[in-house]
Design a protein around this motif. Structure first.
Motif, PDB file in Angstrom:
ATOM      1  N   THR A  14       0.818  -1.210   0.000  1.00  0.00           N
ATOM      2  CA  THR A  14       0.000   0.000   0.000  1.00  0.00           C
ATOM      3  C   THR A  14       0.852   1.259   0.000  1.00  0.00           C
ATOM      4  N   GLU A  15       1.935   1.246   0.821  1.00  0.00           N
ATOM      5  CA  GLU A  15       2.805   2.421   0.900  1.00  0.00           C
ATOM      6  C   GLU A  15       3.810   2.489  -0.245  1.00  0.00           C
ATOM      7  N   LYS A  16       4.005   1.399  -0.947  1.00  0.00           N
ATOM      8  CA  LYS A  16       4.936   1.370  -2.073  1.00  0.00           C
ATOM      9  C   LYS A  16       4.354   0.462  -3.149  1.00  0.00           C
TER      10      LYS A  16
END
Length: 236
Positions: A14-16
Motif C-alpha cells: 500500500t505504501e509502495k
C-alpha cells in the motif's frame, strides 16, 4: 509445457505500490529456475505476488499445469504450535488427498532421511531453525506438486540436509515438477539451476541459461558470481 507464467506490470504494498516492475518469466515442467538478486532487490515481493499475497498488483500470475497445485517452502518456517511434526504431515496429506498407504511410506522415508524420526511426535515450535526448515521441506516433498516455490531454503540447514534436499529436488525435476528457488547461494544456483532470473531494484535485469547470461555480459566461462557482480555494477 509451462506450469507457471508470471506477467507483472507492477506490484507492491500500500505504501509502495511499485516495489517491482515488468517481471515476466515462465517455468516449464522439469525446469529449475534460480531467482537471484541482492538484498532488497524484490525477490520476496515477487514470491508474494505469485502466491497472491500482495495488496497492490497489476498483471497476472497463472498456474497452468494439469492440477495447478504448488508447494511453498518459505525462508521463515510457518508451523502450528499445537500440532506435532507427524500431525503436520497428516494435515498436509489430508488437504491434498494423498492416499494413506502412500503417505505413510513416504512420510517415514523422509523423516529417516532428514533425521527427524526420533522427534516425529514432538512439537516443531520447540525445534531449532534448521530442524523447522527440514519440517517445511518434508511437507513440500510429501505433496509432490507440479511446482515448488522455495525461498532461501538453505539457511540453517547442515551440509547433509542440503545434499539430501538437492537430491530430492533433482528427483522432482525428473518427475516433471517445475521449481522456482530464491537463494543467495550462487555457487549452488550455478550448479543446480537450468535458468537464472536476476532481479535488481525491483526489475528483471537478466534471465536465461548461464551461457546466455555469460554472452550478454561478454564474460565467456565466467561464474554466476562474476556475472552477477558485472550486471549489478552496470546497473549502478
Amino acid at each position: 509445457m509451462n506450469v507457471l507464467e508470471v506477467e507483472i506490470k507492477q506490484a507492491g504494498y500500500t505504501e509502495k505500490k511499485e516495489a517491482i516492475n515488468n517481471i515476466n518469466f515462465s517455468i516449464k515442467r522439469g525446469e529449475m529456475a534460480g531467482l537471484i538478486g541482492p538484498n532488497g532487490a524484490g525477490k520476496s515481493t515477487i514470491i508474494k505476488a505469485i502466491l497472491g499475497l500482495l495488496p497492490e498488483i497489476a498483471g497476472k500470475v497463472q498456474f497452468v499445469g494439469q492440477n495447478r497445485n504448488f508447494a511453498y517452502i518459505p525462508e521463515q518456517p510457518v508451523l502450528y504450535e499445537e500440532l506435532t511434526l507427524w500431525e503436520h504431515l497428516e494435515l498436509a496429506a489430508a488437504v491434498y488427498g494423498i492416499e494413506r498407504n502412500i503417505f505413510l511410506d513416504k512420510g517415514e522415508k523422509l523423516l529417516n532421511i532428514f533425521r527427524l524420526q526420533e522427534v516425529k511426535h514432538h512439537f516443531p515450535a520447540t525445534f531449532s531453525k534448521g530442524m523447522q526448515q527440514k519440517v517445511m521441506i518434508v511437507i513440500g516433498l510429501i505433496i509432490e506438486p507440479e511446482i515448488y516455490i522455495i525461498d532461501e531454503p538453505f539457511v540453517g540447514l547442515d551440509p547433509r540436509a542440503i545434499m539430501e534436499f538437492l537430491r530430492f529436488l533433482n528427483e522432482e525435476r525428473i518427475r516433471g515438477a517445475g521449481i522456482l528457488i530464491s537463494t543467495h547461494q550462487l555457487d549452488i544456483a550455478e550448479r543446480i539451476c537450468d535458468t537464472i532470473i536476476l532481479i535488481a531494484d525491483g526489475q528483471l535485469v537478466a534471465q536465461g541459461k548461464l551461457d546466455e547470461i555469460r554472452r550478454e555480459c561478454h564474460l565467456p566461462g565466467a561464474s554466476l558470481f562474476d556475472c552477477f557482480n558485472f550486471i549489478l555494477e552496470k546497473q549502478s
